[in-house]
Design an enzyme around this catalytic site. Structure first.
Site, PDB file in Angstrom:
ATOM      1  N   GLY A  11       0.903  -1.082   0.052  1.00  0.00           N
ATOM      2  CA  GLY A  11      -0.077  -0.052  -0.074  1.00  0.00           C
ATOM      3  C   GLY A  11       0.921   1.189  -0.042  1.00  0.00           C
ATOM      4  NE  ARG A  72      -1.920  -5.051  -1.166  1.00  0.00           N
ATOM      5  CZ  ARG A  72      -1.312  -4.346  -0.080  1.00  0.00           C
ATOM      6  NH1 ARG A  72      -0.421  -4.727   0.495  1.00  0.00           N
ATOM      7  NH2 ARG A  72      -1.988  -3.247   0.347  1.00  0.00           N
ATOM      8  CG  ASP A 103       3.316  -6.805   7.368  1.00  0.00           C
ATOM      9  OD1 ASP A 103       3.110  -6.273   6.448  1.00  0.00           O
ATOM     10  OD2 ASP A 103       2.764  -7.294   8.346  1.00  0.00           O
ATOM     11  CB  THR A 125       2.785   0.782   6.188  1.00  0.00           C
ATOM     12  OG1 THR A 125       1.458   0.721   6.767  1.00  0.00           O
ATOM     13  CG2 THR A 125       3.654   0.824   7.450  1.00  0.00           C
ATOM     14  CG  ASP A 127      -2.030   0.128   8.130  1.00  0.00           C
ATOM     15  OD1 ASP A 127      -2.767   1.024   7.787  1.00  0.00           O
ATOM     16  OD2 ASP A 127      -1.986  -1.103   7.445  1.00  0.00           O
ATOM     17  CG  ASP A 129       1.291  -2.482  10.282  1.00  0.00           C
ATOM     18  OD1 ASP A 129       2.228  -1.841   9.755  1.00  0.00           O
ATOM     19  OD2 ASP A 129       0.586  -3.311   9.440  1.00  0.00           O
ATOM     20  NE  ARG A 171      -2.373  -4.189   7.021  1.00  0.00           N
ATOM     21  CZ  ARG A 171      -1.239  -4.829   6.726  1.00  0.00           C
ATOM     22  NH1 ARG A 171      -1.503  -5.965   6.045  1.00  0.00           N
ATOM     23  NH2 ARG A 171       0.084  -4.582   7.370  1.00  0.00           N
TER      24      ARG A 171
END
Length: 320
Positions: A11, A72, A103, A125, A127, A129, A171
């Site tokens: 992303g 992706r 990741d 990213t 996120d 995360d 997510r």
């Protein structure tokens, strides 16, 4: 080190272009040739590669998205696709690759490193995360986008005396919801890491209405609920307060990166080239206590991400 490549994968996130710019210009400054690999690992397999120069990255530091585009690649995960990528790397004489992504992108970089290709990963990213770093490139911009949306929605919510649920991305990580909810003064913040009670949320809404509050904002991280529309209906039925749902979606990924993200991306991009020159491989960059750090990819990916409980509790206290 004579030639390196740079790619963006997974992303997109605001600040990726600033990172690309830093890698390209730092490499050129140190007399290293640099190529741009388009569409992530998919472009690596297909040889979608172009030489980069100073002009290639002019006027991009303020732009969202990624000029190299992203994708992706399931083919890269298969042995045949991976071998194609290795052949392309050999044909183009690429000695090292800077990978900007999350990741999944890092796992691809780890795989390349195990095959003898020097790789350095930059955390791109929204996120946030990745547990080994305080912040990822794009997270701050995404949070500010959500905070702006909260302000706009609060205006109309106040006019109509409504409650508004704002669903944000992330997510399995609730950091966008937590940081934006705290900065935006949300009454309730729902994240995947912390159990919640719909009755507790309704109680807060009713108490707020009883003391004359004209609006209420609930921040909901995506993935917590199967049906956020049904959740809004339940809130309205239980409280009698008209409740609207707004799903922000991919608006959070776009837009001009904040100064924080531009600086973070620039610092990491410059450091990535330095690590390449130091003959390092299979490293990822992060930030801890405002210092740029690097860590082994496998070690970084093994660390479990946890929500900042102190920040979550503070948000609850301040929203009474």
């Amino acid at each position: 080190m004579r030639k390196i490549g740079v790619l963006t994968s997974g992303g997109d996130s605001p600040g990726m272009n600033a990172a690309i710019r830093a890698v390209v210009r730092s490499a050129i400054y140190h007399d290293i040739k640099v190529v741009g690999i388009k569409k992530g690992y998919e472009g690596l397999i297909n040889g979608d590669i172009e030489d980069m120069n100073l002009s290639s990255v002019a006027d991009i530091i303020h732009r969202g998205g990624t000029i190299l585009r992203t994708a992706r690649s399931e083919e890269f995960k298969a042995e045949r696709g991976f071998q194609k990528a290795l052949n392309v790397i050999s044909i183009f004489g690429i000695e090292g690759i800077v990978v900007i992504g999350g990741d999944g992108s890092f796992r691809g970089a780890e795989k390349l490193s195990q095959a003898g290709i020097k790789t350095i990963g930059l955390p791109g990213t929204i996120d946030n995360d990745l547990a080994y770093t305080d912040f990822t490139i794009g997270f701050d911009t995404a949070v500010n986008t959500v905070v702006n949306a909260i302000s706009n929605i609060r205006d109309t919510s106040t006019s109509h005396g409504r409650a508004n649920i704002i669903e944000v991305m992330g997510r399995h990580c609730g950091d966008i919801a937590l940081y934006a909810g705290l900065a935006g003064g949300a009454e309730s913040i729902i994240v995947p890491e912390v159990p919640f009670s719909i009755d507790d949320i309704c109680k807060r809404l009713i108490q707020g209405r009883n003391r004359g509050k004209l609006h209420s904002i609930i921040i909901l991280a995506e993935g917590v609920l199967k049906d956020s529309h049904e959740f809004a209906k339940q809130i309205e039925e239980k409280t009698g307060i008209e409740t609207k749902l707004t799903i922000l979606g991919h608006i959070q990924r776009g837009g001009s990166p904040t100064a924080f993200d531009r600086i973070l991306a620039s610092r990491m991009g410059g450091r990535a080239v330095e690590l390449m020159m130091e003959d390092k491989t299979s490293r990822v960059l992060g930030i801890k206590g405002n210092e740029i750090i690097d860590m082994d990819i496998s070690e970084a990916l093994s660390i479990k991400k946890e929500i900042n409980k102190n920040l979550y509790e503070l948000a609850k206290i301040l929203s009474i």
